[in-house]
Design a protein around this motif. Structure first.
Motif, mmCIF file in Angstrom:
data_model
loop_
_atom_site.group_PDB
_atom_site.id
_atom_site.type_symbol
_atom_site.label_atom_id
_atom_site.label_comp_id
_atom_site.label_asym_id
_atom_site.label_seq_id
_atom_site.Cartn_x
_atom_site.Cartn_y
_atom_site.Cartn_z
ATOM 1 N N ARG A 71 0.864 -1.196 0.000
ATOM 2 C CA ARG A 71 0.000 0.000 0.000
ATOM 3 C C ARG A 71 0.890 1.231 0.000
ATOM 4 O O ARG A 71 1.826 1.305 0.807
ATOM 5 N N GLU B 220 1.316 4.065 1.398
ATOM 6 C CA GLU B 220 0.921 4.894 2.551
ATOM 7 C C GLU B 220 2.126 5.675 3.019
ATOM 8 O O GLU B 220 3.259 5.356 2.661
ATOM 9 N N GLY C 32 5.370 1.099 12.458
ATOM 10 C CA GLY C 32 4.306 0.101 12.305
ATOM 11 C C GLY C 32 3.508 0.232 11.031
ATOM 12 O O GLY C 32 2.517 -0.466 10.841
ATOM 13 N N ARG C 33 3.907 1.159 10.144
ATOM 14 C CA ARG C 33 3.195 1.267 8.860
ATOM 15 C C ARG C 33 4.218 1.275 7.724
ATOM 16 O O ARG C 33 5.098 2.125 7.686
ATOM 17 N N TYR C 34 4.076 0.302 6.840
ATOM 18 C CA TYR C 34 5.045 0.129 5.757
ATOM 19 C C TYR C 34 4.334 0.129 4.420
ATOM 20 O O TYR C 34 3.125 -0.005 4.356
ATOM 21 N N GLN D 203 0.845 -9.893 5.814
ATOM 22 C CA GLN D 203 -0.372 -10.303 6.517
ATOM 23 C C GLN D 203 -0.486 -11.814 6.488
ATOM 24 O O GLN D 203 -0.054 -12.459 5.538
ATOM 25 N N ARG E 76 -14.480 -0.332 9.404
ATOM 26 C CA ARG E 76 -13.446 -0.996 8.606
ATOM 27 C C ARG E 76 -13.283 -0.294 7.255
ATOM 28 O O ARG E 76 -14.243 0.178 6.668
ATOM 29 N N ALA F 35 -3.834 -1.330 15.561
ATOM 30 C CA ALA F 35 -4.625 -2.486 15.125
ATOM 31 C C ALA F 35 -3.700 -3.624 14.707
ATOM 32 O O ALA F 35 -2.811 -3.432 13.890
ATOM 33 N N LEU G 102 -5.115 -6.825 13.958
ATOM 34 C CA LEU G 102 -5.836 -7.635 12.981
ATOM 35 C C LEU G 102 -7.206 -7.047 12.721
ATOM 36 O O LEU G 102 -7.752 -6.306 13.537
ATOM 37 N N GLY H 62 -1.854 -8.357 10.873
ATOM 38 C CA GLY H 62 -0.669 -7.631 10.426
ATOM 39 C C GLY H 62 0.556 -8.206 11.121
ATOM 40 O O GLY H 62 0.745 -8.019 12.320
ATOM 41 N N ARG I 227 3.303 -5.702 12.843
ATOM 42 C CA ARG I 227 2.977 -5.180 14.185
ATOM 43 C C ARG I 227 3.022 -6.288 15.218
ATOM 44 O O ARG I 227 3.466 -6.087 16.344
#
Ligand code: AMP
Length: 425
Positions: free
Chosen positions: A114, A116, A121-123, A128, A256, A278, A280, A305, A308
């Motif tokens: 993605r 982003e 914690g965000r890549y 997943q 969601r 989050a 999952l 995820g 995380r």
């Protein structure tokens, strides 16, 4: 000067300690999925772009802003998968998996992409693991799937809270969309340009916009009003969760970020994570298979995820670690050491939970013991000239420094049993 090499922004190499945690998570999750009859599926990491537009939804952030899109040499428009469900649903339909009737249970694990803004914690490439259960409509299926997600977290000793909500049937959602539209009507101009469009086309998506002002404006937004059938279904799921001793909290604001959900939705959040809390997310998506051209099929699933999760599991969660290093002293003992390591592995001296390695080095004993220590081996086996002449090998406990000799001129099983006994002594 040549340009310094670096992995693309938002991606990273998994190795060392982090990789070991990923491996442990996957091993334990695999056991949990298998114990409940789920089979693994691996779908391509790229699919046609339209698959994601039609399933995840073209008004979602994931598709609108975060998709990695490219054209191949035949000008086909493709996209790297941003999540796992769309590909699994495509495979389910294409392979006619529901033809035999009954339920189909699948699990997957792999990278997702993605575009982003990277932060803790965000890549942009993240991982997943998840599952999809097709063909079961009952509340038991919702409870089983949420329970499986929680079981995986519990096996990993992760403290996380299960948040649940019910986003209703089409009629409930249509009415809800209207009340969301009405709620934002007076403050439309405070929303981001995307949300102004969303308010017309898909108002629920305003509720998970990541823009700060939109987040602030949705405080006090109405919760969904469920019809009688949906209320009864939600009550049955809550009762089932209690029956199965699965703790949860209700969160009426959780919708969601994907369009395909219908009915029961859930997330697990951990207090030990920062803003990206989050670990999952999942829920029911009864309309998606038919919407994508397959037979009407109820379905429910979740995705964890792993990135995380890996930051939350204890460092000692690893399932396979260094165990026994076989050291041959001098050139004349190298092949003997390698053969000993092979024999010990063949006789499963540690039963798959640790490695048995040959040192592949002709350095002095002192230097090799230092290496073994640095690499974390609790035990070493030493084969020098004296040992070879006597037909033994020395087993050393690295912690206590204690040493024992084991006869080598015996069958492999006996050799392994001797080594095991010496480790226990
Ligand atoms: P979603 O598919 O958005 O419901 O995400 C499911 C789970 O995947 C989340 O709970 C996160 O743990 C994880 N996840 C989603 N996006 C990212 C990302 N960009 N980086 C790392 N993990 C992510």
């Amino acid at each position: 000067m040549t340009e310094k090499l670096s992995a693309p922004r938002g991606t990273r190499d998994l190795y060392g300690e982090e990789m070991a945690r990923f491996e442990a998570i996957e091993t334990l999750a695999r056991a949990a999925f298998s114990s409940m009859g789920y089979q693994q599926i691996r779908t391509p990491i790229f699919e046609s772009r339209s698959l994601f537009e039609r399933s995840v939804g073209d008004e979602t952030d994931i598709v609108k802003k975060e998709l990695y899109v490219f054209r191949d040499r035949k000008d086909r428009e493709l996209a790297l998968r941003p999540e796992g469900t769309a590909g699994v649903v495509r495979a389910y339909i294409e392979r006619n998996m529901g033809a035999a009737g009954g339920v189909t249970k699948l699990w997957y694990s792999g990278p997702m992409f993605r575009y982003e803004r990277p932060q803790g914690g965000r890549y942009r490439q993240f991982y997943q693991l998840g599952c999809e259960l097709f063909g079961a409509k009952s509340a038991m299926a919702d409870v089983e799937v949420a329970g499986l997600a929680i079981k995986i977290l519990a096996t990993l000793k992760i403290n996380a809270r299960l948040k649940i909500n019910f986003i209703g049937c089409e009629a409930c959602r249509r009415a809800y969309a209207e009340s969301i539209r009405a709620f934002f009507a007076a403050k439309k101009e405070k929303l981001c340009p995307d949300c102004i469009v969303r308010l017309e086309r898909n108002p629920l998506r305003v509720l998970d916009c990541k823009v700060e002002t939109c987040r602030a404006e949705r405080a006090g937004a109405p919760a969904i009003a469920l019809c009688e059938t949906c209320s009864a279904q939600y009550a049955e799921i809550r009762q089932g969760l209690s029956e199965m001793k699965i703790e949860y909290v209700e969160d009426a604001s959780m919708v969601r970020g994907l369009d395909y959900y219908t009915g029961f939705v859930f997330e697990a959040v951990s207090e030990n994570l920062g803003a990206q809390d989050a670990v999952l997310g999942g829920g029911r998506y009864d309309g998606l298979v038919a919407q994508m051209g397959g037979p009407p099929t109820p379905a429910v699933g979740f995705a964890i995820g792993m990135d995380r999760l890996a930051s939350l599991v204890a460092a000692d969660i690893r399932v396979v670690g260094p165990f026994l290093l076989v050291i041959g002293l001098g050139a004349q003992n190298q092949w003997g050491a390698m053969d000993l390591a092979r024999r010990l592995r063949a006789a499963s001296v540690v039963g798959g939970t640790g490695s048995v390695e040959c040192a592949l080095s002709e350095k002095s004993l002192k230097a090799q013991l230092k290496d073994a220590d640095r690499r974390g081996f609790p035990f070493v086996a030493i084969l020098g000239d004296g040992e070879r002449e006597r037909g033994v090998v020395t087993i050393r406990d690295m912690k206590s420094g204690e040493q024992k000799e084991i006869a080598t001129g015996v069958a492999d099983d006996e050799l392994a049993a001797g080594v095991r006994r010496s480790l226990l002594a």
